[in-house]
Design a protein around this motif. Sequence first.
Motif, PDB file in Angstrom:
ATOM      1  N   ARG A 194       0.846  -1.191   0.000  1.00  9.97           N
ATOM      2  CA  ARG A 194       0.000   0.000   0.000  1.00  9.97           C
ATOM      3  C   ARG A 194       0.887   1.249   0.000  1.00  9.97           C
ATOM      4  NH1 ARG A 194      -5.268  -1.268   1.076  1.00  9.97           N
ATOM      5  NH2 ARG A 194      -5.624  -3.408   1.809  1.00  9.97           N
ATOM      6  N   TRP A 195       0.455   2.263  -0.771  1.00 12.11           N
ATOM      7  CA  TRP A 195       1.223   3.489  -0.891  1.00 12.11           C
ATOM      8  C   TRP A 195       0.280   4.695  -0.949  1.00 12.11           C
ATOM      9  CZ3 TRP A 195       6.287   2.792  -0.276  1.00 12.11           C
ATOM     10  CH2 TRP A 195       6.840   1.555  -0.624  1.00 12.11           C
ATOM     11  N   ASP A 196       0.856   5.882  -0.728  1.00 11.62           N
ATOM     12  CA  ASP A 196       0.135   7.129  -0.950  1.00 11.62           C
ATOM     13  C   ASP A 196       0.480   7.638  -2.345  1.00 11.62           C
ATOM     14  OD1 ASP A 196      -0.811   7.017   1.639  1.00 11.62           O
ATOM     15  OD2 ASP A 196       0.694   8.397   2.446  1.00 11.62           O
ATOM     16  N   ASP A 197      -0.546   7.996  -3.120  1.00 12.54           N
ATOM     17  CA  ASP A 197      -0.309   8.593  -4.433  1.00 12.54           C
ATOM     18  C   ASP A 197       0.443   9.911  -4.221  1.00 12.54           C
ATOM     19  OD1 ASP A 197      -0.639  10.242  -6.784  1.00 12.54           O
ATOM     20  OD2 ASP A 197      -2.187   8.840  -7.439  1.00 12.54           O
ATOM     21  N   PRO A 198       1.646  10.047  -4.804  1.00  8.06           N
ATOM     22  CA  PRO A 198       2.450  11.251  -4.529  1.00  8.06           C
ATOM     23  C   PRO A 198       1.767  12.565  -4.934  1.00  8.06           C
ATOM     24  CG  PRO A 198       3.773   9.558  -5.580  1.00  8.06           C
ATOM     25  CD  PRO A 198       2.361   9.099  -5.665  1.00  8.06           C
ATOM     26  N   VAL A 199       0.809  12.524  -5.859  1.00 12.22           N
ATOM     27  CA  VAL A 199       0.130  13.724  -6.315  1.00 12.22           C
ATOM     28  C   VAL A 199      -1.225  13.895  -5.640  1.00 12.22           C
ATOM     29  CG1 VAL A 199      -0.922  14.857  -8.325  1.00 12.22           C
ATOM     30  CG2 VAL A 199       1.318  13.760  -8.534  1.00 12.22           C
ATOM     31  N   LEU A 200      -2.007  12.817  -5.556  1.00 15.08           N
ATOM     32  CA  LEU A 200      -3.374  12.910  -5.042  1.00 15.08           C
ATOM     33  C   LEU A 200      -3.452  12.707  -3.539  1.00 15.08           C
ATOM     34  CD1 LEU A 200      -5.234  11.000  -7.886  1.00 15.08           C
ATOM     35  CD2 LEU A 200      -4.833  13.454  -7.638  1.00 15.08           C
ATOM     36  N   CYS A 201      -2.356  12.233  -2.941  1.00 16.64           N
ATOM     37  CA  CYS A 201      -2.308  12.093  -1.479  1.00 16.64           C
ATOM     38  C   CYS A 201      -0.901  12.475  -1.023  1.00 16.64           C
ATOM     39  CB  CYS A 201      -2.661  10.660  -1.054  1.00 16.64           C
ATOM     40  SG  CYS A 201      -2.780  10.434   0.736  1.00 16.64           S
ATOM     41  N   PRO A 202      -0.525  13.728  -1.224  1.00 16.89           N
ATOM     42  CA  PRO A 202       0.853  14.148  -0.937  1.00 16.89           C
ATOM     43  C   PRO A 202       1.176  14.050   0.553  1.00 16.89           C
ATOM     44  CG  PRO A 202      -0.545  16.043  -1.379  1.00 16.89           C
ATOM     45  CD  PRO A 202      -1.363  14.833  -1.706  1.00 16.89           C
ATOM     46  N   SER A 203       2.451  13.787   0.819  1.00 19.10           N
ATOM     47  CA  SER A 203       2.907  13.624   2.194  1.00 19.10           C
ATOM     48  C   SER A 203       4.320  14.174   2.305  1.00 19.10           C
ATOM     49  CB  SER A 203       2.888  12.153   2.600  1.00 19.10           C
ATOM     50  OG  SER A 203       3.572  11.944   3.811  1.00 19.10           O
ATOM     51  N   ARG A 204       4.666  14.656   3.495  1.00 18.20           N
ATOM     52  CA  ARG A 204       6.036  15.072   3.747  1.00 18.20           C
ATOM     53  C   ARG A 204       6.966  13.874   3.854  1.00 18.20           C
ATOM     54  NH1 ARG A 204       5.562  20.038   8.187  1.00 18.20           N
ATOM     55  NH2 ARG A 204       4.369  21.476   6.844  1.00 18.20           N
ATOM     56  N   THR A 205       6.388  12.717   4.133  1.00 20.65           N
ATOM     57  CA  THR A 205       7.160  11.461   4.208  1.00 20.65           C
ATOM     58  C   THR A 205       6.527  10.468   3.237  1.00 20.65           C
ATOM     59  OG1 THR A 205       5.803  10.781   6.090  1.00 20.65           O
ATOM     60  CG2 THR A 205       7.930  11.812   6.572  1.00 20.65           C
ATOM     61  N   PRO A 206       6.732  10.650   1.936  1.00 16.01           N
ATOM     62  CA  PRO A 206       6.014   9.858   0.935  1.00 16.01           C
ATOM     63  C   PRO A 206       6.320   8.367   0.975  1.00 16.01           C
ATOM     64  CG  PRO A 206       7.770  11.138  -0.087  1.00 16.01           C
ATOM     65  CD  PRO A 206       7.646  11.626   1.326  1.00 16.01           C
ATOM     66  N   ILE A 210       6.297   6.595   3.608  1.00 14.01           N
ATOM     67  CA  ILE A 210       5.563   5.989   4.722  1.00 14.01           C
ATOM     68  C   ILE A 210       4.080   6.056   4.403  1.00 14.01           C
ATOM     69  CG2 ILE A 210       5.153   5.998   7.199  1.00 14.01           C
ATOM     70  CD1 ILE A 210       7.752   7.487   7.576  1.00 14.01           C
ATOM     71  N   PRO A 211       3.474   4.997   3.944  1.00 14.27           N
ATOM     72  CA  PRO A 211       2.058   5.019   3.580  1.00 14.27           C
ATOM     73  C   PRO A 211       1.191   5.429   4.762  1.00 14.27           C
ATOM     74  CG  PRO A 211       3.112   3.004   2.828  1.00 14.27           C
ATOM     75  CD  PRO A 211       4.081   3.682   3.736  1.00 14.27           C
ATOM     76  N   GLY A 212       0.106   6.130   4.442  1.00 15.90           N
ATOM     77  CA  GLY A 212      -0.818   6.545   5.478  1.00 15.90           C
ATOM     78  C   GLY A 212      -0.496   7.890   6.086  1.00 15.90           C
ATOM     79  N   THR A 213       0.562   8.538   5.645  1.00 12.94           N
ATOM     80  CA  THR A 213       0.937   9.843   6.197  1.00 12.94           C
ATOM     81  C   THR A 213       0.491  10.994   5.307  1.00 12.94           C
ATOM     82  OG1 THR A 213       3.116   9.715   5.142  1.00 12.94           O
ATOM     83  CG2 THR A 213       2.937   8.864   7.381  1.00 12.94           C
ATOM     84  N   GLY A 214      -0.098  10.672   4.141  1.00 13.63           N
ATOM     85  CA  GLY A 214      -0.532  11.712   3.225  1.00 13.63           C
ATOM     86  C   GLY A 214      -1.957  12.159   3.496  1.00 13.63           C
ATOM     87  N   THR A 215      -2.363  13.209   2.818  1.00 18.53           N
ATOM     88  CA  THR A 215      -3.720  13.750   2.910  1.00 18.53           C
ATOM     89  C   THR A 215      -4.286  13.876   1.511  1.00 18.53           C
ATOM     90  OG1 THR A 215      -3.132  15.013   4.883  1.00 18.53           O
ATOM     91  CG2 THR A 215      -5.136  15.669   3.711  1.00 18.53           C
ATOM     92  N   ALA A 216      -5.478  13.307   1.305  1.00 18.27           N
ATOM     93  CA  ALA A 216      -6.097  13.339  -0.016  1.00 18.27           C
ATOM     94  C   ALA A 216      -6.417  14.775  -0.420  1.00 18.27           C
ATOM     95  CB  ALA A 216      -7.359  12.495  -0.023  1.00 18.27           C
ATOM     96  N   VAL A 217      -6.158  15.115  -1.667  1.00 19.27           N
ATOM     97  CA  VAL A 217      -6.477  16.447  -2.171  1.00 19.27           C
ATOM     98  C   VAL A 217      -7.978  16.545  -2.392  1.00 19.27           C
ATOM     99  CG1 VAL A 217      -4.217  16.659  -3.266  1.00 19.27           C
ATOM    100  CG2 VAL A 217      -6.144  15.765  -4.586  1.00 19.27           C
ATOM    101  N   ALA A 218      -8.459  17.739  -2.556  1.00 16.77           N
ATOM    102  CA  ALA A 218      -9.888  17.965  -2.754  1.00 16.77           C
ATOM    103  C   ALA A 218     -10.397  17.169  -3.955  1.00 16.77           C
ATOM    104  CB  ALA A 218     -10.160  19.451  -2.947  1.00 16.77           C
ATOM    105  N   GLY A 219     -11.505  16.460  -3.745  1.00 19.96           N
ATOM    106  CA  GLY A 219     -12.127  15.694  -4.817  1.00 19.96           C
ATOM    107  C   GLY A 219     -11.640  14.268  -4.938  1.00 19.96           C
ATOM    108  N   ALA A 220     -10.543  13.910  -4.263  1.00 17.85           N
ATOM    109  CA  ALA A 220     -10.009  12.544  -4.336  1.00 17.85           C
ATOM    110  C   ALA A 220     -10.545  11.708  -3.185  1.00 17.85           C
ATOM    111  CB  ALA A 220      -8.487  12.563  -4.302  1.00 17.85           C
ATOM    112  N   ASN A 221     -10.838  10.455  -3.461  1.00 19.79           N
ATOM    113  CA  ASN A 221     -11.320   9.530  -2.442  1.00 19.79           C
ATOM    114  C   ASN A 221     -10.121   8.949  -1.696  1.00 19.79           C
ATOM    115  OD1 ASN A 221     -12.460   7.505  -0.892  1.00 19.79           O
ATOM    116  ND2 ASN A 221     -13.861   6.828  -2.497  1.00 19.79           N
ATOM    117  N   ALA A 222     -10.031   9.222  -0.404  1.00 19.32           N
ATOM    118  CA  ALA A 222      -8.874   8.769   0.374  1.00 19.32           C
ATOM    119  C   ALA A 222      -8.695   7.265   0.314  1.00 19.32           C
ATOM    120  CB  ALA A 222      -9.019   9.233   1.823  1.00 19.32           C
ATOM    121  N   ALA A 223      -9.803   6.529   0.219  1.00 20.09           N
ATOM    122  CA  ALA A 223      -9.697   5.070   0.192  1.00 20.09           C
ATOM    123  C   ALA A 223      -8.976   4.571  -1.051  1.00 20.09           C
ATOM    124  CB  ALA A 223     -11.089   4.442   0.265  1.00 20.09           C
ATOM    125  N   ASP A 224      -8.995   5.368  -2.113  1.00 16.80           N
ATOM    126  CA  ASP A 224      -8.381   4.952  -3.371  1.00 16.80           C
ATOM    127  C   ASP A 224      -6.982   5.514  -3.582  1.00 16.80           C
ATOM    128  OD1 ASP A 224     -10.648   3.507  -4.135  1.00 16.80           O
ATOM    129  OD2 ASP A 224     -11.605   5.296  -4.965  1.00 16.80           O
TER     130      ASP A 224
END
Length: 903
Positions: free
Chosen positions: A611-623, A625-639
């Motif tokens: 499992r990973w955070d999408d670097p663009v749609l769920c950006p994180s300061r620690t990319p 480490i999955p689960g540390t990002g925040t979904a951008v507006a309009g993106a479904n965090a589950a995806d």
Amino acid sequence: MKYPTKRSKQSIALSAISLAVFALAQQAAAQQADPSMQRVEVTGSSIKRLAAEEALPVTTIKAEELAKQGMTTLADVMMALPQSASLAPSQAGSGTNINLRGLGVNRTLVLLNGRRLANEAIADGYANLDTIPISALARVEVLRDGASSIYGSDAIGGVVNFITKREVQGVSATLQAVQPERHGGGDEQRVTLTFGKGSLQNDGWNMYGTVDFHQRSRLLMSDRAGFVPDAATLTSIGLAPSAASGGYATPANFTTPTNKNAANPYYAAGCLAPYSIQGAKNTCVLDNDTYGTALYPNKQLTMYGKATKRFGEHTVSLEYTRGDESIYSYKNPTQVLAVGSRQAILPASSRWYPGASGGVPAMAGVTGQPLTVSWAVADDGAAVTRDNQVNQRLLLSAEGNVGGWDYRTGASYGLSQRKVYFASGYYSGIGLINGLANGTLNPFGLQDQAGRDYLNSIAADGMLNRSAKTAYYGVDGTISRSLMALGGGDLALALGADVHRDTNEDTKLAQATDITYAKSVTGHGDSARNIAGVFAELDAPVTKTLTLNGAVRVDRYSDVGSTVTPKISFRWQPAKTVMFRGSANTGFRAPTLFDLNGYRTTVANTTTAARWDDPVLCPSRTPTIPGTGTAVAGANAADVCNAKLNKLTGSNPNLEPEKSKGGTLGVVFEPSRAVTLSFDYWQVNMKKMLANLPESVYFTNYAQYQNLFVRNADGSLAYINNTTMNLGGQIAGGVDVAGNWDLPRTRFGTFRIGLDGTWLTRFDNQLEENGAWMSNVGRFGWASNGTTSSYPIITYRWKHNLRLSWENGDFGAQLTNNFNSKYRDANVAVAPQYYRDISSYSAWNLTGTWRAQKQVTVTAGITNLFDKAPPITNNTVYSYAYLSSAANPTGRAYNLRVTYDFQ
């Protein structure tokens, strides 16, 4: 797809004809070979010689040694071999394979009686060892050196030659069982029947056959709670299951058009055991203890038959081999995914809507707006596939002596077929979405009878989703003889040629695209190539102490051109007690037919293993480490956050062949007849390495690899491109250590000590040509483990197999130790405070043998004597954090084997 031209076909034919004419021309003038010489052909050479004259590093494992160690499958053999970086038994649909030196399974050449098998059908780059009948084997010879000049230009990492019994008389039956000490799965059963008649020595003929059945039951993670990583252990290494949020679960998590923060109506009640547990941010997540599989179940039925007839100095044999294996793979329950523009929507009209008549708890703020649900369908448990492989080979061969020439020739046909089925737990994607829309399906719990009936109506049980086959047609011939006397013996020459045709066909069926969770995309690829090779080998015992050997091979591929691969070696024995040996070789490996011409799709056909955070749609300061990002507006965090992201695999028509240079330099000490000790340094340098990038590379340096993130017009991720690529180079080197000591016989019996180990001095990868070199010794590699999986290469600094044995009359025993040195963990998907090393792993096995009577032999033993738990890892590619490349998770198990010889 490229096929040979008329001119290339003529060249192939002329090469073979020229060799045959040369052999016939020599027959009349040649002298008869000395019949008193008991010579054998050793893996790595085409010249028969005394077994003691080996100049190349060869490890020989006799069949009786496999029985003494309580091994039930060839996977056990490959896991214990120090030079092998093979994966745990049958943890991938491709079955068991061998990866010598960690260079990749497709750089290790597997032979059966010195000839190739048809490759595993999908990847077409290696053989599945599970289809070789272990009961037919006399020994296994492992050439720990490149052999491109003899067997083919692709034998870069080494050769494993499985050699069957020459003849069998009588009938014998073997029953074997492995019973783990802990309750649950992982038990094994094996039944073998071998029968033969005739004596080559007395009758001039022999016929024998063997049938071998083996099965293993599924081992769940819950069967080994506390032994393999549980929730507490995962939390301690930075992988807390409860840290996940917003994923697919039962009961489902949901978002609304105006609130993209996932929520769950049953979170406050603890979710729904045993299917889910509380996650982060008011969501439920799947309970790994319920769905996790530590070992897949499998069934193997193998058979081997051989008929041999002598005609004077000539021996003709007909062999048939057939292996049939089914592996059952388990994934988390089917997820309800979007189909085109249709999302997984639960309307307010459904009785399963929170607060409606179905009993789902109401939630504040949920007032009739449609809910987008992230639902894993738990009713049928895990999603199960059955991966079936059938590998067959028919071989007609002859060997003997004509006019002083030893000859060996054969014609073989091999066929490998692989079919993948949805066994259970898979459903039509659009059917699930329709069932939500019309109110039949309940995403927040198990189904009522109407829901069960509906799921049954859209189930894919038994559906064939992929079919592949590979065929091998080959003709070969080798002649050898002594030419003249030299100071240390006869100068010997071998000449050979082989012509073979490979075909590969792979189809992903259209009907499977309806099962959206499987990410199956319609695709088809078929291709063929012809390969013709000629080689020569010269063995020159210059003096009684020095022997030189040289070989050269020319291969012509109908699709990638020609190559010349020479090899030289020497053997120098200045005294009885010491011998020096060394070799140098080159290699050339063409991309496999699948690599070049397999299926190609323009949409994702699988998902990432971790499992990973999408670097663009769920950006994180620690990319990383999955689960540390925040979904951008309009993106479904589950995806897009802490999710398995879309990935593209398949062929790449732009691949180039890889090339290698390698060599060995060693010394063998024999201070007495009872003691032998050897040290062999080896090194392999490769360039234009064909490999896949591990998933962590994409996220560790997104800026460098962002071109491999292919996005749709709306910015959503279409897929990560993970097709096979030409990377930079790879350099691997180390020292093989082997020792054997037969202690003086005592009144208590005979004791022996044996050791085989490998000390890795170097394992460097270069991800792009002229790029930086990165050391992978004692840490996860920067390239994936061949074509079988996304697992990174495992490179232990030290790995050994130690054996202590005892024999006294009808009794014997053996204590075996398999050891891997410590390892630097991946330390990518966790916070710095969880960075760690993986401890060394040492497992002891004890077996005892009793010849109860002339016809009955009993072997009993304990595997993993001290119940050593498998090492754990924070590398998220490994399911449930146990390092399956290092150890079997079964734990202490009891092994009983009984053989009855009918007289």
